[in-house]
Design a protein around this motif. Structure first.
Motif, PDB file in Angstrom:
ATOM      1  N   UNK A 229       0.863  -1.184   0.000  1.00 16.18           N
ATOM      2  CA  UNK A 229       0.000   0.000   0.000  1.00 16.18           C
ATOM      3  C   UNK A 229       0.894   1.226   0.000  1.00 16.18           C
ATOM      4  N   UNK A 230       0.634   2.141  -0.926  1.00 11.63           N
ATOM      5  CA  UNK A 230       1.341   3.419  -0.974  1.00 11.63           C
ATOM      6  C   UNK A 230       0.358   4.495  -0.553  1.00 11.63           C
ATOM      7  N   UNK A 231       0.667   5.185   0.534  1.00 16.76           N
ATOM      8  CA  UNK A 231      -0.242   6.199   1.061  1.00 16.76           C
ATOM      9  C   UNK A 231       0.442   7.557   1.053  1.00 16.76           C
ATOM     10  N   UNK A 232      -0.311   8.583   0.680  1.00 15.23           N
ATOM     11  CA  UNK A 232       0.190   9.940   0.737  1.00 15.23           C
ATOM     12  C   UNK A 232      -0.053  10.532   2.112  1.00 15.23           C
ATOM     13  N   UNK A 233       0.968  11.139   2.691  1.00 11.32           N
ATOM     14  CA  UNK A 233       0.842  11.704   4.030  1.00 11.32           C
ATOM     15  C   UNK A 233      -0.159  12.851   4.077  1.00 11.32           C
ATOM     16  N   UNK A 234      -0.445  13.482   2.923  1.00 12.76           N
ATOM     17  CA  UNK A 234      -1.355  14.627   2.880  1.00 12.76           C
ATOM     18  C   UNK A 234      -2.798  14.225   2.600  1.00 12.76           C
ATOM     19  N   UNK A 235      -3.073  12.940   2.510  1.00 13.03           N
ATOM     20  CA  UNK A 235      -4.418  12.444   2.218  1.00 13.03           C
ATOM     21  C   UNK A 235      -5.122  12.091   3.526  1.00 13.03           C
ATOM     22  N   UNK A 236      -6.108  12.892   3.961  1.00 15.29           N
ATOM     23  CA  UNK A 236      -6.782  12.590   5.222  1.00 15.29           C
ATOM     24  C   UNK A 236      -7.835  11.494   5.111  1.00 15.29           C
TER      25      UNK A 236
ATOM     26  N   UNK B 170       5.181  13.874   0.626  1.00 21.97           N
ATOM     27  CA  UNK B 170       4.751  15.064  -0.109  1.00 21.97           C
ATOM     28  C   UNK B 170       3.540  14.808  -1.003  1.00 21.97           C
ATOM     29  N   UNK B 171       2.926  13.646  -0.872  1.00 22.66           N
ATOM     30  CA  UNK B 171       1.785  13.303  -1.725  1.00 22.66           C
ATOM     31  C   UNK B 171       0.487  13.306  -0.937  1.00 22.66           C
ATOM     32  N   UNK B 172      -0.597  13.599  -1.665  1.00 23.05           N
ATOM     33  CA  UNK B 172      -1.930  13.380  -1.154  1.00 23.05           C
ATOM     34  C   UNK B 172      -2.497  12.129  -1.794  1.00 23.05           C
ATOM     35  N   UNK B 173      -3.719  12.241  -2.319  1.00 22.80           N
ATOM     36  CA  UNK B 173      -4.403  11.072  -2.870  1.00 22.80           C
ATOM     37  C   UNK B 173      -3.974  10.740  -4.293  1.00 22.80           C
ATOM     38  N   UNK B 174      -3.321  11.671  -4.973  1.00 22.28           N
ATOM     39  CA  UNK B 174      -3.015  11.497  -6.404  1.00 22.28           C
ATOM     40  C   UNK B 174      -1.507  11.488  -6.632  1.00 22.28           C
ATOM     41  N   UNK B 175      -0.848  10.477  -6.107  1.00 24.76           N
ATOM     42  CA  UNK B 175       0.615  10.413  -6.158  1.00 24.76           C
ATOM     43  C   UNK B 175       1.141  10.415  -7.590  1.00 24.76           C
ATOM     44  N   UNK B 176       0.396   9.895  -8.538  1.00 24.40           N
ATOM     45  CA  UNK B 176       0.856   9.895  -9.936  1.00 24.40           C
ATOM     46  C   UNK B 176       1.104  11.315 -10.414  1.00 24.40           C
TER      47      UNK B 176
END
Length: 275
Positions: free
Chosen positions: A199-206, A231-237
């Motif tokens: 699982x890859x999760x963005x730290x900015x995605x609540x 440094x990513x939210x929900x859209x890491x791409x």
């Protein structure tokens, strides 16, 4: 009568076959930002359009994660892919997990990028209205994207993401997909799977945060991993494409014997950490 074939494009000619499945807000063009930097020698990536999106915008169907998993198996057969890995973003992450139930013997590895858990993501009250209204209201889509990226992205980027979403999805299919990815709970069918799972999760995605991944993904999958992209939210791409490519391809290359080590978590995996 012929079965439905997911529209797709293949990049690379490597021996390790990989499907890339998009999320609720986009078709396969969601992966465009990472395409230039993929390892096309080691991997063959097949980017697909799910029913209701992109070249399959007019395709009829149930618009469920179970149907999508069956469509992927059908496409694998047509491509001659006996075994393969799957990357899925958000809703596509739920599709990837469905394959653990549908075709576990054919999976090498799965990767969820901000994946919706196999238990679904129940919505209620104002949140349910916001998401349901997103089928026909651009402002709802914009609010959701803004929230899930920490409220910190440029207005022009938000507008571009919304415009792509509206152009690439059918509104009725978009609404139907919501019921499946938010409401279907198939966690009992996949918990305990021994397929290596990142699982890859963005730290900015609540919404689909690292903590949600710890409570779901890491608790279900004995060979589960978590990579946190600071440094990513929900859209890491779109937000951190190079960090995402590094985290995902490091995991896909990893030796299968690593499963004996149990679950692992890496922060900033895109900067050389082991995922």
């Amino acid at each position: 009568m012929t079965s439905f074939v997911l529209p797709h494009e293949v990049h690379g000619d490597g021996a390790h076959k990989v499907f890339a499945v998009h999320g609720w807000f986009a078709d396969r063009s969601a992966y465009t930002p990472v395409l230039p930097d993929l390892d096309r020698t080691s991997f063959s990536y097949a980017l697909v359009d799910l029913r209701g999106y992109g070249e399959a915008r007019d395709a009829t169907g149930a618009y469920t994660t179970a149907e999508a998993a069956a469509d992927l198996v059908e496409l694998a057969d047509r491509l001659g892919w006996r075994r393969f890995s799957v990357i899925g973003h958000s809703m596509g992450g739920a599709v990837a997990q469905r394959l653990l139930a549908v075709a576990p013997d054919r999976l090498r590895r799965i990767v969820g990028v901000s994946p919706v858990p196999a238990s679904g993501l129940p919505l209620a009250g104002d949140q349910a209205a916001l998401f349901a209204g997103a089928a026909h209201r651009a402002e709802n889509r914009r609010a959701i994207i803004d929230f899930t990226t920490g409220g910190d992205r440029p207005a022009a980027w938000l507008d571009r993401m919304v415009a792509r979403s509206l152009e690439r999805s059918d509104a009725e299919a978009f609404r139907a997909w919501l019921d499946s990815w938010s409401g279907d709970d198939f966690s009992a069918e996949v918990a305990g799977s021994e397929v290596p799972a990142l699982a890859v999760a963005g730290a900015l995605d609540p919404a689909l945060s690292p903590e949600v991944m710890r409570q779901t993904w890491l608790s279900w999958y004995p060979r589960g991993r978590l990579a946190v992209l600071p440094r990513a939210g929900h859209y890491a791409m779109d937000e951190t494409p190079l960090e995402l490519v590094r985290a995902v391809e490091d995991f896909l290359r990893a030796d299968d014997t690593e499963g004996a080590e149990g679950t692992q978590e890496t922060e900033g995996a895109g900067r050389g950490g082991r995922a």
